[in-house]
Design a protein around this motif. Structure first.
Motif, short mmCIF file in Angstrom:
data_model
loop_
_atom_site.label_atom_id
_atom_site.label_comp_id
_atom_site.label_asym_id
_atom_site.label_seq_id
_atom_site.Cartn_x
_atom_site.Cartn_y
_atom_site.Cartn_z
N CYS A 2 11.19 7.13 6.53
CA CYS A 2 9.99 6.36 6.21
C CYS A 2 8.71 7.04 6.62
CB CYS A 2 10.07 4.98 6.89
SG CYS A 2 9.96 5.04 8.68
N PHE A 18 -0.90 4.21 9.74
CA PHE A 18 -1.28 3.48 8.53
C PHE A 18 -2.78 3.64 8.32
CE2 PHE A 18 -1.81 0.51 11.98
CZ PHE A 18 -2.93 -0.25 11.64
N ARG A 153 14.38 0.12 8.06
CA ARG A 153 13.39 1.19 8.08
C ARG A 153 13.21 1.68 9.52
NH1 ARG A 153 8.04 -0.80 5.20
NH2 ARG A 153 7.60 1.45 5.24
N ASP A 218 4.84 -5.13 9.31
CA ASP A 218 5.03 -5.68 7.97
C ASP A 218 3.72 -5.95 7.24
OD1 ASP A 218 7.79 -5.60 8.09
OD2 ASP A 218 7.99 -7.68 8.77
N ASP A 219 2.60 -5.89 7.96
CA ASP A 219 1.31 -6.23 7.36
C ASP A 219 0.60 -5.04 6.73
OD1 ASP A 219 1.65 -8.82 8.31
OD2 ASP A 219 0.48 -8.47 10.12
N VAL A 220 1.12 -3.83 6.94
CA VAL A 220 0.38 -2.64 6.53
C VAL A 220 1.27 -1.69 5.74
CG1 VAL A 220 -1.23 -2.77 8.46
CG2 VAL A 220 0.90 -1.49 8.73
N ASP A 221 0.65 -0.77 5.03
CA ASP A 221 1.39 0.26 4.30
C ASP A 221 1.49 1.49 5.19
OD1 ASP A 221 1.70 -1.25 1.97
OD2 ASP A 221 -0.31 -0.70 1.27
N VAL A 223 2.31 5.20 6.39
CA VAL A 223 2.30 6.53 5.79
C VAL A 223 2.71 7.55 6.86
CG1 VAL A 223 0.55 5.97 4.10
CG2 VAL A 223 -0.15 6.83 6.32
#
Length: 225
Positions: A2, A18, A153, A218-221, A223
């Protein structure tokens, strides 16, 4: 996998961060509950100040901290609980020890460790976890692939706040207080007798005073670094 990863010998330490919305200063606070007790120096102020955090709990910790489990359940809007395994074993297939800790060792043992933690979290908190972090945050690559097939994840980090609860309170405070927007912070909430915990909460409160918002994974994307 991930996120990006740093190598440690033959093992992998996944890193991630993120990108917050424009104009927002945000960090994701993650706290490991490995085994032992609950550090109320941290948990109490988190609730009082309404700071969001993601707690990675093992089955061992859940089984021995009933009062803290009930407290966390009563504040599910602030505290999300994710999977830290059943027995707190490194997710390593092979014989390589991690910081002196014997690994799970086999694919079957990694599977049992992840599944056991998942079941414990789901039973105690009423929701199946989607994130997994092993003991030591180091993995063999084949274990990472196996964990992915289980729908979990891997939870990496970008800022190590307390270095396994091994540093002084002053160092922990300074490390966490220097977080940048978009950091995923890792620290510990199961070492009430170590000095690091006092600095962990002090660093968190420094960020809050600076206007940072705290978000769940869980609130963010997420990277890669």
């Amino acid at each position: 996998m991930c996120a990006g990863a740093a190598r440690a010998g033959n093992l992998v330490e996944p890193h991630m961060h993120f990108v917050p919305p424009a104009g927002r200063r945000q960090v994701a606070l993650t706290l490991d509950a490995c085994m032992g007790e609950t550090d109320m120096r941290i948990l109490g102020p988190l609730l009082e100040e309404r700071v969001k955090a993601t707690i990675f709990a093992t089955r061992r910790w859940i089984d021995n901290n009933a009062a803290a489990v009930e407290l966390i359940k009563a504040h599910a809007d602030l505290l999300q609980v994710q999977n830290h395994g059943a027995q707190h074993l490194p997710a390593v297939i092979g014989t390589e020890k991690v910081y002196g800790i014997a690994p799970a060792g086999t694919a079957d043992a990694v599977f049992a460790e992840v599944l056991g933690g998942e079941q414990a979290v789901a039973t105690a908190f009423g929701a199946a976890p989607g994130w997994y972090r092993d003991a030591t945050a180091l993995y063999s690559r084949d274990a990472i692939e196996l964990i992915g097939t289980m729908g979990q994840r891997i939870a990496g980090f970008s800022l190590n706040g307390d270095i396994g609860a091994s540093v002084s309170g002053e160092v922990a405070k300074a490390r966490i207080g220097a977080a940048k927007s978009g950091d995923v912070i890792i620290s510990h909430i199961n070492q009430p007798k170590r000095p690091a915990g006092a600095g962990v909460i002090e660093g968190i409160l420094v960020l809050a005073a600076q206007g940072f918002d705290f978000v769940h994974l869980d609130d963010v994307d997420i990277v890669a670094l």
